[in-house]
Design a protein around this motif. Structure first.
Motif, PDB file in Angstrom:
ATOM      1  N   ASN A 219     -79.706  21.219   7.593  1.00 42.57           N
ATOM      2  CA  ASN A 219     -79.524  19.904   6.984  1.00 42.57           C
ATOM      3  C   ASN A 219     -78.065  19.469   6.898  1.00 42.57           C
ATOM      4  O   ASN A 219     -77.796  18.310   6.615  1.00 42.57           O
ATOM      5  CB  ASN A 219     -80.122  19.887   5.581  1.00 42.57           C
ATOM      6  CG  ASN A 219     -81.630  19.995   5.611  1.00 42.57           C
ATOM      7  OD1 ASN A 219     -82.264  19.644   6.594  1.00 42.57           O
ATOM      8  ND2 ASN A 219     -82.194  20.507   4.540  1.00 42.57           N
ATOM      9  N   LYS A 220     -77.113  20.368   7.120  1.00 44.77           N
ATOM     10  CA  LYS A 220     -75.697  20.016   6.980  1.00 44.77           C
ATOM     11  C   LYS A 220     -75.260  18.898   7.927  1.00 44.77           C
ATOM     12  O   LYS A 220     -74.586  17.974   7.495  1.00 44.77           O
ATOM     13  CB  LYS A 220     -74.811  21.246   7.144  1.00 44.77           C
ATOM     14  CG  LYS A 220     -74.777  22.104   5.911  1.00 44.77           C
ATOM     15  CD  LYS A 220     -73.791  23.229   6.047  1.00 44.77           C
ATOM     16  CE  LYS A 220     -73.792  24.068   4.784  1.00 44.77           C
ATOM     17  NZ  LYS A 220     -72.820  25.142   4.860  1.00 44.77           N
TER      18      LYS A 220
ATOM     19  N   LEU B 203     -77.005  16.439   9.204  1.00 44.64           N
ATOM     20  CA  LEU B 203     -77.619  15.207   8.731  1.00 44.64           C
ATOM     21  C   LEU B 203     -76.906  14.707   7.476  1.00 44.64           C
ATOM     22  O   LEU B 203     -76.625  13.525   7.340  1.00 44.64           O
ATOM     23  CB  LEU B 203     -79.105  15.419   8.448  1.00 44.64           C
ATOM     24  CG  LEU B 203     -79.862  14.226   7.874  1.00 44.64           C
ATOM     25  CD1 LEU B 203     -79.841  13.073   8.861  1.00 44.64           C
ATOM     26  CD2 LEU B 203     -81.278  14.612   7.537  1.00 44.64           C
ATOM     27  N   TYR B 204     -76.590  15.621   6.569  1.00 44.88           N
ATOM     28  CA  TYR B 204     -75.882  15.272   5.345  1.00 44.88           C
ATOM     29  C   TYR B 204     -74.523  14.653   5.680  1.00 44.88           C
ATOM     30  O   TYR B 204     -74.123  13.654   5.097  1.00 44.88           O
ATOM     31  CB  TYR B 204     -75.724  16.523   4.479  1.00 44.88           C
ATOM     32  CG  TYR B 204     -74.897  16.313   3.245  1.00 44.88           C
ATOM     33  CD1 TYR B 204     -75.409  15.600   2.159  1.00 44.88           C
ATOM     34  CD2 TYR B 204     -73.602  16.808   3.162  1.00 44.88           C
ATOM     35  CE1 TYR B 204     -74.650  15.395   1.024  1.00 44.88           C
ATOM     36  CE2 TYR B 204     -72.835  16.601   2.036  1.00 44.88           C
ATOM     37  CZ  TYR B 204     -73.356  15.902   0.975  1.00 44.88           C
ATOM     38  OH  TYR B 204     -72.609  15.700  -0.146  1.00 44.88           O
ATOM     39  N   ARG B 205     -73.817  15.236   6.638  1.00 43.80           N
ATOM     40  CA  ARG B 205     -72.497  14.715   7.020  1.00 43.80           C
ATOM     41  C   ARG B 205     -72.602  13.322   7.619  1.00 43.80           C
ATOM     42  O   ARG B 205     -71.796  12.444   7.332  1.00 43.80           O
ATOM     43  CB  ARG B 205     -71.821  15.665   7.994  1.00 43.80           C
ATOM     44  CG  ARG B 205     -71.367  16.942   7.348  1.00 43.80           C
ATOM     45  CD  ARG B 205     -70.709  17.854   8.329  1.00 43.80           C
ATOM     46  NE  ARG B 205     -70.365  19.108   7.684  1.00 43.80           N
ATOM     47  CZ  ARG B 205     -70.233  20.250   8.314  1.00 43.80           C
ATOM     48  NH1 ARG B 205     -70.403  20.302   9.629  1.00 43.80           N
ATOM     49  NH2 ARG B 205     -69.922  21.343   7.664  1.00 43.80           N
ATOM     50  N   VAL B 206     -73.607  13.112   8.472  1.00 46.95           N
ATOM     51  CA  VAL B 206     -73.790  11.799   9.089  1.00 46.95           C
ATOM     52  C   VAL B 206     -74.102  10.756   8.026  1.00 46.95           C
ATOM     53  O   VAL B 206     -73.553   9.658   8.036  1.00 46.95           O
ATOM     54  CB  VAL B 206     -74.915  11.851  10.157  1.00 46.95           C
ATOM     55  CG1 VAL B 206     -75.305  10.471  10.607  1.00 46.95           C
ATOM     56  CG2 VAL B 206     -74.475  12.705  11.336  1.00 46.95           C
ATOM     57  N   LEU B 207     -74.977  11.089   7.091  1.00 43.70           N
ATOM     58  CA  LEU B 207     -75.314  10.150   6.023  1.00 43.70           C
ATOM     59  C   LEU B 207     -74.105   9.840   5.151  1.00 43.70           C
ATOM     60  O   LEU B 207     -73.863   8.689   4.793  1.00 43.70           O
ATOM     61  CB  LEU B 207     -76.454  10.700   5.166  1.00 43.70           C
ATOM     62  CG  LEU B 207     -77.828  10.734   5.828  1.00 43.70           C
ATOM     63  CD1 LEU B 207     -78.820  11.448   4.934  1.00 43.70           C
ATOM     64  CD2 LEU B 207     -78.299   9.340   6.154  1.00 43.70           C
ATOM     65  N   LEU B 208     -73.338  10.845   4.825  1.00 42.22           N
ATOM     66  CA  LEU B 208     -72.148  10.651   3.999  1.00 42.22           C
ATOM     67  C   LEU B 208     -71.134   9.760   4.705  1.00 42.22           C
ATOM     68  O   LEU B 208     -70.592   8.816   4.117  1.00 42.22           O
ATOM     69  CB  LEU B 208     -71.514  11.998   3.641  1.00 42.22           C
ATOM     70  CG  LEU B 208     -70.242  11.941   2.798  1.00 42.22           C
ATOM     71  CD1 LEU B 208     -70.541  11.327   1.440  1.00 42.22           C
ATOM     72  CD2 LEU B 208     -69.640  13.310   2.648  1.00 42.22           C
TER      73      LEU B 208
ATOM     74  N   SER C  27     -71.757   7.577   7.028  1.00 42.90           N
ATOM     75  CA  SER C  27     -72.324   6.230   7.127  1.00 42.90           C
ATOM     76  C   SER C  27     -72.119   5.449   5.840  1.00 42.90           C
ATOM     77  O   SER C  27     -71.750   4.281   5.861  1.00 42.90           O
ATOM     78  CB  SER C  27     -73.819   6.295   7.449  1.00 42.90           C
ATOM     79  OG  SER C  27     -74.027   6.947   8.674  1.00 42.90           O
ATOM     80  N   VAL C  28     -72.363   6.096   4.714  1.00 45.97           N
ATOM     81  CA  VAL C  28     -72.190   5.429   3.425  1.00 45.97           C
ATOM     82  C   VAL C  28     -70.726   5.059   3.208  1.00 45.97           C
ATOM     83  O   VAL C  28     -70.407   3.954   2.762  1.00 45.97           O
ATOM     84  CB  VAL C  28     -72.712   6.331   2.281  1.00 45.97           C
ATOM     85  CG1 VAL C  28     -72.307   5.804   0.923  1.00 45.97           C
ATOM     86  CG2 VAL C  28     -74.224   6.468   2.366  1.00 45.97           C
TER      87      VAL C  28
END
Length: 90
Positions: A5-6, A8-13, A15-16
């Protein structure tokens, strides 16, 4: 958090954070008060309703004159029926 999940977490962070940075720039260009916004605008034009046509080459009428394409034919039929719509080909 698993290693799976790391990324995906980085991409979401990221993006925000990017969206937050973009919103800040847009807000700077807005007028401070509603009265400033209305004083800067010209007289409002009469808005004509639009119909947006999404399609392919057949809808766009490739190989035809623009007035023979589907959007132009639809706009003409709507006007003949008493509707004042602008038909736009996308």
């Amino acid at each position: 958090m698993t290693t799976k999940n790391k990324p995906l977490y980085r991409v979401l962070l990221l993006s925000v954070l990017a969206l937050g940075a973009c919103r800040g720039e847009e807000r700077e260009n807005l007028p401070a008060t509603p009265s400033e916004a209305t004083s800067e605008m010209d007289e409002p034009e009469t808005l004509q309703p639009r119909i947006l046509i999404l399609g392919n080459s057949i809808t766009a009428g490739y190989g035809l004159d623009p007035e023979q394409a589907f959007p132009a034919l639809l706009e003409r039929r709507l006007r003949d029926a008493g509707y004042d719509y602008e038909v736009v080909n996308a």
